[in-house]
Design a protein around this motif. Structure first.
Motif: not given
Length: 921
Positions: A482-491
């Motif tokens: 599971v990924l949590r990109p947060g407020t960056g908008g990318k991963w």
């Protein structure tokens, strides 16, 4: 004061709010509804009401149509303050305005002449209070606080306005003007229509005197400079300004910087040389006759204005006359023969070629006498004693003597190189964009505008500060993590697995190296192709793809016929693996639309096999022991075509079976005689992650998707969804996302496409009542967010949503920035919900909309537009390759008349299931 909209009592009660909106939005037809007894005017009133989302019933009264209102505001997320590039408009006085009919000439004069007459000094002197006291719609209506006691009639001498004496034998250029109060004698309170006064005209009166006006934009070379784009065109920076109704029944002025391509001021022979890849004019003298496409490019000069430049030229009346190109003739100056006009004898002279004429009359020997000649819109007319036309001859000039007038918009599609140059000129970070907007405000100088001051309208220079919200970003599910990109908008995928790999092992596939240009540098070799394929297989397996076969068929293109070469590859793959090809990969030597379209059409419409193209220049960056981002980007598309999924959000938005449909119509550039293409996408899984697409031609520049096309595109996809996901039944809920529809087309959308969609559902399942929610997505606007605390570039964080201050006073709309803008200034998407039968709460719908932007299958970033619409846009562009006019051997298209819109070639003719996959990605 008369009521400008006649409503009977019950309807007045019912339409109370809508009438207020009409008063805010009506433009040059503000009182036409009050004059409905005049049938032509009543027809115009009907059109106005339709555009304003109202309908005239049989009695001539205005009644509202069904368009949902805003149910409330969202609360989810954290509050944030941000500035908008919009400004409050405030009326500082109350006035009553009188409406007048303006009659110029015969009443059917062109807008250009009407504009000249209204701007004349003679009319200025006769208007009470001067022209500044009058608001003119540019056609037939005007308003003023000044009251005329009697009609004003006068004759405007246009020769005198130009300072040009009347030449002997020529009729004086004079125009009659009549100004009279409307028969209704209507008066309007400024509080009702002050928005029109500012929006319609006074916003443009001052800037238009110094700038080139295109729509709601103003361009001036001194404002932001120019950038040469190549091909005889240049980019110019300008000022965008518009007035809109906003919440609280107030008005706001939206100001932004804008950029547009213009023709450069240059000789026509030089321009056509640049348009034809800098081919010199000398060689073009023969090329336009025997090389396909050369003459067609020259025709882009048509409809533009030019001056004549040569040493022997005489300027009559002190003016450098502007001529307009009517046609590029398929004759050269040597070929074209005409009879010169003799002014003294008032007759034609003996026939002579254009080449010899200039040599004899002006002592000019043309350098390029074999280039096509320019036919203008003007003619020379000879009349007899009874003033009847005896002879009429066109006015024609050699191409090399014509010089393009500056500040004329370039309407054609930019090349890849021109697009790159335009982006480098136009892209600016928020801080730089704000500086440009502030400079725009200095030039607009609202506080000094005589029209605004005279009519008591104040526009604040301060930008609107609004309370926005930032929605929480979702969690993303990959293969086993599971990924949590947060407020960056990318991963970054790194070595992560796709949440779903290919549905069937990739056993049967092939790779072809497309023949490069004979002069190509560093063409792809078979050894490089093997290395690339080895890296692709290794990386795909790491990402979760199933590829049991070590190496596919790899070969260079056989022969010059690309269609046959594709057939040879397909059959070689079939022979080696004893099964039909699942995927064909093509290594392209460069960017060539013709080659790309041939590949896509042959694979999609003949063999029904997925295809993947990759540029030779990008291969070297993909050949490595580690997985490169370039390879991951390629594999996301590769995997999607083979049935896989990159990632999906955790959890679900749907409590019932739900289908999402996206729709878009793409249009060819101006001047291209090609049809519009409609595309409709349908979600093909329960999480609305994968989408199938149907495409078809949709007339010429026709935005509404026809009932026939909607049925043809959608029905097979809907039935496949029913069969595979819901035991043959329709879904409970359907979201219909539509792109490319302007505000004045909302009602048409409900009456046509949405009604046709309902009928289609009934055809598919007569027992099921589907709940439908209709949403329009719009990117073509100039609202921008400037947060006090944003990302490192000054852009808003993904998930920033604005519902107040610049949104519509009645519509259920909002602006959502769902992506991270890594370059330039972020452009939010404007969403408007037209109808909602599903009944999700505001927070639930906004969460669904935002979080699904993280499921775009070919990217590891959240995107700016809901994927259903994004995919429809991709599919409509890909549809061009399926055109029946594409000659598979050359990729060129043949011209058709507007009545001959041919359907597209169907994809997947062998029913391999490709039509239900992501063939367009």
């Amino acid at each position: 004061m008369t009521d400008p909209l006649r409503l009977n009592s019950p309807q007045r009660d019912q339409a109370k709010d809508r009438v207020a909106e009409v008063l805010l939005r009506l433009t040059d037809r503000i009182l036409l509804a009050s004059r409905a007894g005049d049938q032509p005017l009543r027809d115009r009133a009907l059109e106005t009401a339709r555009l304003e989302r109202l309908t005239l019933n049989t009695s001539g009264d205005i009644v509202p149509t069904v368009l949902m209102k805003r149910p409330g505001y969202g609360t989810r997320g954290r509050d944030v303050d941000l500035q908008l590039n919009s400004h409050k408009i405030v009326p500082s006085t109350n006035r009553v305005y009188h409406q007048y009919d303006i009659h110029v000439g015969n009443g059917m004069e062109k807008r250009g002449l009407i504009k000249i007459v209204w701007a004349s000094k003679q009319l200025e002197q006769k208007l009470p209070g001067g022209r500044v006291a009058w608001i003119f719609d540019g056609n037939k209506l005007a308003w003023s606080a000044s009251k005329l006691e009697q009609d004003l009639r006068l004759t405007i001498d246009l020769d005198a306005e130009r300072g040009q004496p009347v030449q002997e034998g020529r009729t004086p250029d004079r125009v009659q003007v009549a100004i009279r109060r409307t028969k209704s004698g209507a008066k309007i309170d400024l509080n009702c229509v002050y928005e029109y006064l500012s929006a319609g005209l006074m916003e443009s009166e001052t800037p238009i005197q110094k700038h080139v006006k295109l729509g709601q934009s103003y361009f001036n070379r001194t404002f932001g400079g120019t950038q040469e784009l190549g091909g005889g065109i240049e980019a110019m920076r300008g000022i965008y300004q518009s007035i809109r109704a906003a919440q609280g029944k107030r008005l706001v002025a939206n100001v932004d910087v804008c950029h547009t391509a213009f023709w450069r001021e240059d000789r026509f022979d030089s321009i056509v040389s640049q348009l034809n890849k800098n081919e010199n004019a000398q060689s073009l003298q023969s090329a336009w006759r025997n090389q396909r496409g050369v003459f067609e490019v020259m025709t882009r000069l048509q409809t533009n204005y030019f001056h004549i430049r040569h040493e022997g030229k005489k300027i009559h009346g002190g003016r450098d006359k502007a001529w307009k190109v009517a046609e590029i003739l398929r004759k050269s100056s040597r070929d074209f023969k005409f009879k010169p006009w003799n002014r003294e004898r008032n007759d034609f002279e003996p026939e002579v070629s254009l080449f010899l004429y200039y040599q004899r009359a002006y002592n000019i020997r043309l350098d390029y006498p074999d280039l096509p000649v320019i036919k203008t819109t003007k003619t020379i007319i000879k009349r007899d004693a009874n003033n009847k036309i005896v002879t009429e001859a066109p006015i024609v000039f050699p191409m090399e003597l014509c010089t393009m007038l500056p500040n004329q918009r370039y309407l054609y599609k930019l090349t890849e190189g021109q697009t790159t140059a335009m982006l480098s000129f136009a892209v600016a970070r928020p801080s730089v964009r704000l500086q440009g907007i502030d400079k725009s405000l200095d030039i607009l100088a609202w506080d000094k505008d005589p029209y605004l001051r005279h009519h008591g309208i104040h526009i604040s220079r301060e930008r609107i500060l609004t309370k926005a919200r930032i929605l929480p970003s979702p969690e993303l599910e990959l293969g086993g993590s599971v990924l949590r990109p947060g407020t960056g908008g990318k991963w970054n995928l790194q070595k992560g697995k796709f949440v779903a790999g290919n549905t069937a092992s990739l056993v049967s596939w092939g790779v072809m190296i497309i023949n490069p240009d004979p002069n190509a540098v560093n063409p792809c070799t078979l050894d490089e192709a093997h290395a690339f394929v080895h890296s692709l297989i290794t990386s795909y397996r790491i990402h979760g793809g199933a590829v049991p076969t070590n190496m596919p068929v790899i070969q260079k293109q056989v022969g010059s016929d690309l269609r046959k070469a594709i057939d040879i590859l397909f059959e070689a793959v079939d022979t080696k693996h004893n099964r039909k090809a699942q995927m064909l990969v093509f290594i392209l030597p460069g960017t060539n639309a013709n080659v790309y379209n041939q590949i896509k059409k042959r694979c999609d419409c003949h063999w029904g096999v997925y295809s993947q193209c990759v540029q030779r220049s990008k291969i070297s960056g993909m050949i490595s022991q580690e997985i490169s981002q370039k390879m991951s980007n390629l594999l996301m598309k590769f995997n999607a075509k083979l049935g896989g999924t990159t990632n999906r959000i955790t959890g679900t938005h749907f409590t019932k079976r739900t289908m999402i449909i996206g729709a878009d119509v793409s249009h060819s550039p101006a001047g291209a005689h090609a049809p519009s293409y409609a595309a409709m996408t349908v979600s093909m899984d329960l999480t609305a992650t994968r989408y199938a697409a149907g495409v078809e031609t949709n007339g010429f520049r026709e935005e509404t998707i026809s009932a026939q096309n909607l049925r043809k595109c959608l029905k097979p996809l809907v039935q496949h969804w029913m069969k595979t996901l819901n035991s043959g039944r329709l879904p409970d809920h359907v979201y219909y996302f539509r792109d490319g529809v302007s505000h004045n087309q909302y009602e048409d959308l409900l009456k046509t496409e949405v009604a046709d969609l309902k009928k289609l559902f009934k055809e598919c399942d007569t027992q099921k009542e589907v709940k439908l929610t209709v949403v329009v997505a719009e990117k073509r606007h100039h609202i921008r967010f400037f947060p006090q605390s944003g990302d490192k570039n000054g852009n808003p964080l993904p998930g920033t949503i604005v519902e107040r201050d610049v949104t519509d006073p009645h519509d259920n709309d909002f602006y959502l920035c769902s992506h991270a803008a890594f370059i330039g200034t972020a452009r939010p998407t404007h969403y408007t919900m037209l109808r909602d039968e599903i009944g999700a709460t505001v927070d639930e719908f906004q969460r669904l909309l935002y979080e699904q932007c993280y499921q775009y299958i070919r990217s590891t970033t959240s995107v700016s537009l809901h994927p259903a619409v994004y995919y429809a846009h991709l599919a409509s562009k890909r549809a061009r390759a399926h055109s029946s006019d594409v000659e598979e051997s050359s990729g060129s298209t043949s011209a058709r008349s507007p009545e001959e819109v041919a359907p597209l070639s169907p994809i997947d003719p062998n029913n391999n299931g490709m039509r239900y996959g992501m063939w367009y990605i």
